[in-house]
Design an enzyme around this catalytic site. Structure first.
Site, PDB file in Angstrom:
ATOM      1  N   HIS A 197      51.122  83.285  35.028  1.00  0.00           N
ATOM      2  CA  HIS A 197      50.232  84.430  35.270  1.00  0.00           C
ATOM      3  C   HIS A 197      50.936  85.669  35.794  1.00  0.00           C
ATOM      4  O   HIS A 197      50.279  86.662  36.088  1.00  0.00           O
ATOM      5  CB  HIS A 197      49.146  84.065  36.287  1.00  0.00           C
ATOM      6  CG  HIS A 197      48.185  83.038  35.803  1.00  0.00           C
ATOM      7  ND1 HIS A 197      46.988  83.353  35.199  1.00  0.00           N
ATOM      8  CD2 HIS A 197      48.245  81.693  35.826  1.00  0.00           C
ATOM      9  CE1 HIS A 197      46.341  82.247  34.885  1.00  0.00           C
ATOM     10  NE2 HIS A 197      47.092  81.220  35.249  1.00  0.00           N
ATOM     11  N   LYS A 250      40.003  95.817  43.002  1.00  0.00           N
ATOM     12  CA  LYS A 250      40.910  94.700  42.734  1.00  0.00           C
ATOM     13  C   LYS A 250      41.758  94.538  43.985  1.00  0.00           C
ATOM     14  O   LYS A 250      41.701  95.366  44.892  1.00  0.00           O
ATOM     15  CB  LYS A 250      41.793  94.981  41.509  1.00  0.00           C
ATOM     16  CG  LYS A 250      42.507  96.348  41.539  1.00  0.00           C
ATOM     17  CD  LYS A 250      43.306  96.606  40.260  1.00  0.00           C
ATOM     18  CE  LYS A 250      42.475  97.206  39.147  1.00  0.00           C
ATOM     19  NZ  LYS A 250      42.648  96.543  37.864  1.00  0.00           N
ATOM     20  N   ARG A 251      42.551  93.440  44.056  1.00  0.00           N
ATOM     21  CA  ARG A 251      43.430  93.291  45.199  1.00  0.00           C
ATOM     22  C   ARG A 251      44.302  94.541  45.366  1.00  0.00           C
ATOM     23  O   ARG A 251      44.706  95.157  44.382  1.00  0.00           O
ATOM     24  CB  ARG A 251      44.313  92.050  45.023  1.00  0.00           C
ATOM     25  CG  ARG A 251      43.555  90.756  45.197  1.00  0.00           C
ATOM     26  CD  ARG A 251      43.002  90.629  46.594  1.00  0.00           C
ATOM     27  NE  ARG A 251      44.056  90.442  47.548  1.00  0.00           N
ATOM     28  CZ  ARG A 251      44.273  89.314  48.215  1.00  0.00           C
ATOM     29  NH1 ARG A 251      43.472  88.278  48.055  1.00  0.00           N
ATOM     30  NH2 ARG A 251      45.261  89.219  49.079  1.00  0.00           N
ATOM     31  N   LYS A 282      49.643  97.539  41.381  1.00  0.00           N
ATOM     32  CA  LYS A 282      48.360  97.942  40.799  1.00  0.00           C
ATOM     33  C   LYS A 282      48.092  99.440  41.025  1.00  0.00           C
ATOM     34  O   LYS A 282      47.183 100.010  40.455  1.00  0.00           O
ATOM     35  CB  LYS A 282      47.221  97.107  41.384  1.00  0.00           C
ATOM     36  CG  LYS A 282      47.288  95.622  41.008  1.00  0.00           C
ATOM     37  CD  LYS A 282      46.155  94.837  41.649  1.00  0.00           C
ATOM     38  CE  LYS A 282      46.302  93.326  41.478  1.00  0.00           C
ATOM     39  NZ  LYS A 282      45.856  92.864  40.138  1.00  0.00           N
ATOM     40  N   THR A 314      41.572  91.125  34.286  1.00  0.00           N
ATOM     41  CA  THR A 314      40.337  90.620  33.666  1.00  0.00           C
ATOM     42  C   THR A 314      39.164  91.526  34.004  1.00  0.00           C
ATOM     43  O   THR A 314      38.174  91.553  33.276  1.00  0.00           O
ATOM     44  CB  THR A 314      40.043  89.177  34.140  1.00  0.00           C
ATOM     45  OG1 THR A 314      40.284  89.094  35.536  1.00  0.00           O
ATOM     46  CG2 THR A 314      40.917  88.186  33.409  1.00  0.00           C
ATOM     47  N   LYS A 329      35.554  93.162  32.090  1.00  0.00           N
ATOM     48  CA  LYS A 329      34.207  93.177  32.674  1.00  0.00           C
ATOM     49  C   LYS A 329      33.617  94.579  32.627  1.00  0.00           C
ATOM     50  O   LYS A 329      32.450  94.766  32.277  1.00  0.00           O
ATOM     51  CB  LYS A 329      34.244  92.663  34.124  1.00  0.00           C
ATOM     52  CG  LYS A 329      34.676  91.206  34.230  1.00  0.00           C
ATOM     53  CD  LYS A 329      35.005  90.779  35.662  1.00  0.00           C
ATOM     54  CE  LYS A 329      35.772  89.457  35.632  1.00  0.00           C
ATOM     55  NZ  LYS A 329      36.342  89.096  36.935  1.00  0.00           N
TER      56      LYS A 329
HETATM   57  C1  KOT Z   1      50.378  84.288  42.128  1.00  0.00           C
HETATM   58  C2  KOT Z   1      50.705  83.629  43.296  1.00  0.00           C
HETATM   59  C3  KOT Z   1      49.722  83.310  44.230  1.00  0.00           C
HETATM   60  C4  KOT Z   1      48.399  83.683  43.993  1.00  0.00           C
HETATM   61  C5  KOT Z   1      48.077  84.354  42.819  1.00  0.00           C
HETATM   62  C6  KOT Z   1      49.045  84.658  41.884  1.00  0.00           C
HETATM   63  C7  KOT Z   1      48.692  85.351  40.666  1.00  0.00           C
HETATM   64  C8  KOT Z   1      47.552  85.989  40.314  1.00  0.00           C
HETATM   65  N1  KOT Z   1      49.501  85.462  39.646  1.00  0.00           N
HETATM   66  N2  KOT Z   1      48.915  86.132  38.675  1.00  0.00           N
HETATM   67  N3  KOT Z   1      47.724  86.453  39.063  1.00  0.00           N
HETATM   68  C9  KOT Z   1      46.768  87.190  38.225  1.00  0.00           C
HETATM   69  O1  KOT Z   1      46.208  86.289  37.267  1.00  0.00           O
HETATM   70  C10 KOT Z   1      45.203  86.879  36.455  1.00  0.00           C
HETATM   71  C11 KOT Z   1      44.623  85.815  35.553  1.00  0.00           C
HETATM   72  O2  KOT Z   1      45.515  85.446  34.563  1.00  0.00           O
HETATM   73  C12 KOT Z   1      45.774  88.043  35.658  1.00  0.00           C
HETATM   74  O3  KOT Z   1      44.729  88.667  34.944  1.00  0.00           O
HETATM   75  C13 KOT Z   1      46.449  89.051  36.585  1.00  0.00           C
HETATM   76  O4  KOT Z   1      47.101  90.026  35.802  1.00  0.00           O
HETATM   77  C14 KOT Z   1      47.445  88.343  37.493  1.00  0.00           C
HETATM   78  O5  KOT Z   1      47.976  89.242  38.429  1.00  0.00           O
END
Ligand code: KOT
Length: 841
Positions: A374, A567-568, A573, A678, A682
């Site tokens: 991810h 978002k976070r 970002k 994502t 939405k």
């Molecule tokens: C990595 C480490 C700890 C906690 C969360 C993450 C993390 C979150 N890595 N990627 N994400 C997000 O995942 C979403 C679902 O695929 C993506 O849409 C987004 O771009 C990622 O930042």
């Protein structure tokens, strides 16, 4: 299916087994029964919370009936199942979703009205289930919804945190974290005290040869912690399928919480042991896209992987099949590297406990697992120190070394002249201390690795995992572009828009086949339809304005352009780019004559999102946004032309109010950093426009909806590396307009200028890693284009409708079907018969 009840007695069971309510009267009867008996309340002391509880319990009963049947049906069908391992499930509220999925929301609405309540107020009583940080956890929740809706036999496995993501308050412009204790009343979970697994930590490894000359490995004398299952029903939309989400809770094992200790006067140390065990599932780590290598986090990971694997293996063993058939029955998907130890644990179970040979076991393991990556951010890639694993999981470290040895030998055979390659692909990083690279272990232990949007999947193949493409060939790596569930993110969040769409295309079938939205396109010139479309957006903005009024205490004009970034909070970002743009706009307004100001499009800039508690720079960004808001919002020169709102405690239920109310939303990460995103999906699905970079799923959204329907800006991902290089070694100058913004901040316009120094020096002096300056011009110009476009409301609504009509691709149903076909090799269960039975009764 086996039963202990003798055949001739089953009639009584069948006669009295509950069928669940379907009418308004039946609903009221069930709800009142629960309020008066289960809750011991009455007509005279039933507040909204009690009414929520009664309603939830009534719907829960209904779900349980289908849930039990689904589990029986799935056991009976004896097909391959999918297990989704995720440390995060960001579920949000369950009641509204349950009501819509079983098709009885209107029944409940009328019933509650009879009892003196408004359904919206009742729904709002529920506490969000917030067992996740952001996109990764919410993706897991959307996946569960799709898997149930599509009738896949699929379970989620996670941790039952006592504290979910913290609640955010803003005090003096600063984020303050409040613990989120959410389990006081949770009707959606079912403790299964009979389903538990003992999980071991620490201890040592004993290797010996037994009487028959066989090598035995035993991991012994460790600390034992018990995992207890808590099950949460996951209903599908318009189907009898109710799947299971199993969450593990930790407690001291009965053996460990030793009465001997009490008797020998070690009461305190016995209690301390108990506390230590419970700590494992106590709290969700509040970091998104960041791993900090804490021992307790590793304990969480192993605890959850071990419990889940033993549960899965136990279920498989009941089928009495040969081990070689394991991966015909079981597929396990790893949501990022957090569950990578599951690979090692399955190998350990097969070799050490079940006595299989190494190679035979390893074939089973690798054909069982799939791994989803991810993120490419280096600070988020998990690495665990070898000494830490050695101490906590001594046997697992041996297995990891053995996996690595075998892998490196196979690489050496194929690339005998490439010594460097071996070092680069080794699971062990030869640093001080040595580190285990979890992503490498996940790749080696899986049969497929996927990214979450096209650009991201290309990037992992050409950057962080490129050596593995060389080793395995390109086919092991694939893309599955993320998706979202239209049930929650359209029908539930925006019921009026969903209804309008259904009225135009003839049914609600689009909620199950989102490509049917394309039937809207012929109506883009339908005047009446466009008017209703615009009215719904306006009503959603009024609703958000009311939310702002009640939570923040000031009003915003719902006729203004609503510009939203929720978002976070993270430097990549780039909320800082947004707020610098806002300041730039503020300065422009201040310098204008009253006549010039009249030509402007009024704007409300909404921000929301949590910063990780230890992420100081993200907290500084929140602070700046709030301070800018304080100044701008009360400036009489500005009035309605600009408002800056920071919404506190952004979460799933708030997103359901915010997302339908946007005119424009911001998805402006530095190109190449946001794997997918994502919320972009939405917002567009709810008729909003996007301002965005060519990053993550923005690129595919553009391809689907058309370039004329999105506001793109900024540098491309292929140019980022050169630009960064240039910042240090070229003739680097910060964008002059941005310099003016910095000067404005430094003058103290927004209070204590020192507070924001690091934000500025990061750009001016430390290389501007996220290219805020490089993209600033293009960003501001694009914002101006948006103002112009917004003035032509008719053309704007055309864009909005056209975009929604072309969003069919981004349903998580499509996404889950792709996983099922290309990675899991599973088929949906046939529920036609069950549907028929239900229709008859
Ligand atoms: C990595 C480490 C700890 C906690 C969360 C993450 C993390 C979150 N890595 N990627 N994400 C997000 O995942 C979403 C679902 O695929 C993506 O849409 C987004 O771009 C990622 O930042």
């Amino acid at each position: 299916v086996e039963s202990s009840i003798p055949e001739h007695m089953r009639e009584a069971w069948k006669k009295f087994s509950p069928k669940g309510f379907t009418t308004k009267d039946e609903f009221e009867s069930e709800a009142v029964k629960h309020i008066e008996t289960t809750l011991a309340r009455s007509l005279f002391n039933c507040d909204e919370l009690a009414a929520y509880s009664g309603t939830a319990l009534a719907f829960r009963d209904r779900l349980i009936i289908d849930w039990n049947k689904t589990q029986q049906r799935q056991s009976f069908a004896d097909q391959k199942r999918l297990y989704y391992l995720s440390l995060e499930f960001l579920m949000g509220r369950a009641l509204d979703n349950a009501m819509l999925n079983v098709g009885l929301k209107n029944v409940a609405k009328d019933g509650l009205a009879d009892l003196g309540f408004r359904i919206e107020d009742i729904i709002a009583q529920e506490h969000d289930a917030a067992l996740g940080n952001g996109g990764l956890g919410r993706l897991a929740a959307c996946f569960l919804d799709s898997m149930a809706t599509l009738n896949y036999a699929a379970w989620g496995y996670g941790l039952r945190y006592r504290y979910g993501i913290f609640k955010q308050e803003i005090q003096d412009g600063y984020q303050v974290e409040i613990p989120d204790y959410w389990l006081d009343f949770n009707p959606w979970e079912f403790p299964r005290h009979d389903v538990s697994v003992d999980v071991q930590f620490y201890g040592w490894v004993n290797k010996y040869t037994n009487d028959e000359g066989k090598q035995i490995v035993s991991w012994q004398d460790g600390e034992i912690v018990t995992a207890t299952a808590y099950d949460v029903p996951v209903p599908g939309y318009g189907t009898p399928t109710v799947n299971n989400l199993r969450l593990w809770s930790s407690k001291a094992s009965s053996g460990e919480f030793d009465f001997a200790k009490f008797n020998s006067g070690e009461y305190e140390s016995a209690v301390a042991d108990e506390q230590r065990a419970e700590t494992i599932s106590a709290v969700l780590y509040p970091n998104d896209n960041l791993e900090r290598g804490k021992e307790l986090r590793l304990k969480q990971q192993y605890f959850w992987c071990a419990a889940s694997l033993h549960d899965i293996v136990r279920r498989f063993k009941k089928s009495k099949r040969k081990w070689s058939e394991f991966s015909d029955q079981v597929a396990i998907q790893l949501n990022d590297t957090h569950p990578t130890l599951a690979i090692v644990e399955l190998q350990r179970i097969l070799v050490d406990m079940e006595g299989l040979g190494w190679d035979e076991a390893w074939t089973i393991v690798t054909s069982t697992f799939g791994y989803t990556n991810h993120t490419v951010l280096p600070e988020a890639l998990e690495k665990w120190s070898v000494p830490l694993i050695q101490n906590l999981l001594p046997r697992h470290l041996q297995i990891i070394y053995e996996i690595n040895l075998q892998f490196l030998q196979s690489v050496e055979k194929r690339f005998p002249k490439d010594r460097d390659l071996l070092g680069r692909v080794s699971i062990i990083e030869e640093s001080q201390p040595k580190m285990v690279r979890m992503a490498y272990l996940a790749i080696i232990g899986s049969h497929k690795v996927n990214g979450v949007a096209e650009l991201h999947s290309d990037l992992i193949k050409t950057t962080i995992f490129k050596d593995f493409v060389k080793v395995y060939g390109p086919d092991k790596f694939t893309n599955v572009t993320n998706g979202i569930t239209p049930r929650r993110w359209l029908h539930q969040a925006n019921p009026r828009l969903s209804e309008l769409i259904a009225s135009k295309i003839g049914s609600y079938e689009f909620l199950k086949d989102l490509t049917l939205l394309n039937k809207l396109e012929p109506f883009v010139d339908d005047k009446e339809f466009k008017k209703e479309w615009a009215e719904i957006k306006y009503a959603n903005k009024v609703r958000l304005a009311q939310h702002i009024q009640t939570t923040k205490g000031y009003s915003v004009n719902p006729k203004a352009l609503f510009d939203i970034q929720v978002k976070r909070i993270h430097e990549y970002k780039r909320q800082q780019l947004n707020i610098f743009g806002v300041i730039h706009r503020y300065m422009a307004i201040k310098s204008m004559s009253p006549e010039e100001r009249k030509k402007l499009v009024p704007r409300v800039s909404v921000f929301g999102g949590k910063a990780a508690p230890g992420y100081w720079m993200a907290k500084t960004i929140i602070h700046l946004i709030n301070k800018v808001g304080e100044v701008v919002n009360k400036d009489p020169d500005v009035g309605d032309l600009l408002k800056v709102v920071f919404l506190e405690d952004y979460n799933v239920s708030k997103a359901e109010i915010i997302v339908p109310a946007s005119d424009i939303s911001e998805h402006i990460s530095t190109a190449g950093t946001e794997a997918s995103g994502t919320s972009n999906m939405k917002f567009v699905l709810n008729g909003g426009m996007i301002i965005g970079t060519l990053d993550g799923a923005n690129i595919e959204i553009t391809r689907e909806i058309g370039e004329q329907n999105i506001f793109l800006f900024g540098n491309l991902s292929e140019d980022v590396e050169d630009l960064r290089h240039h910042h240090f070694y070229g003739d680097y100058k910060v964008n002059p307009e941005l310099v003016k913004v910095f000067d404005c901040i430094k003058k103290g316009t927004f209070g204590d200028e020192g507070a924001f120094g690091a934000l500025i020096s990061g750009i001016v002096e430390h290389g501007d890693y996220y290219l805020v300056s490089d993209d600033f011009n293009s960003y501001c110009q694009t914002q101006d284009l948006i103002d112009e476009a917004y003035k032509d409301q008719d053309a704007w609504v055309t864009k909005s409708i056209t975009s929604v009509a072309r969003m069919g691709f981004f349903t998580s149903d499509r996404c889950i079907n792709e996983y099922a076909d290309t990675i899991w090799n599973i088929e949906p269960l046939d529920v036609a018969e069950e549907k028929e039975v239900r229709a008859r009764t």
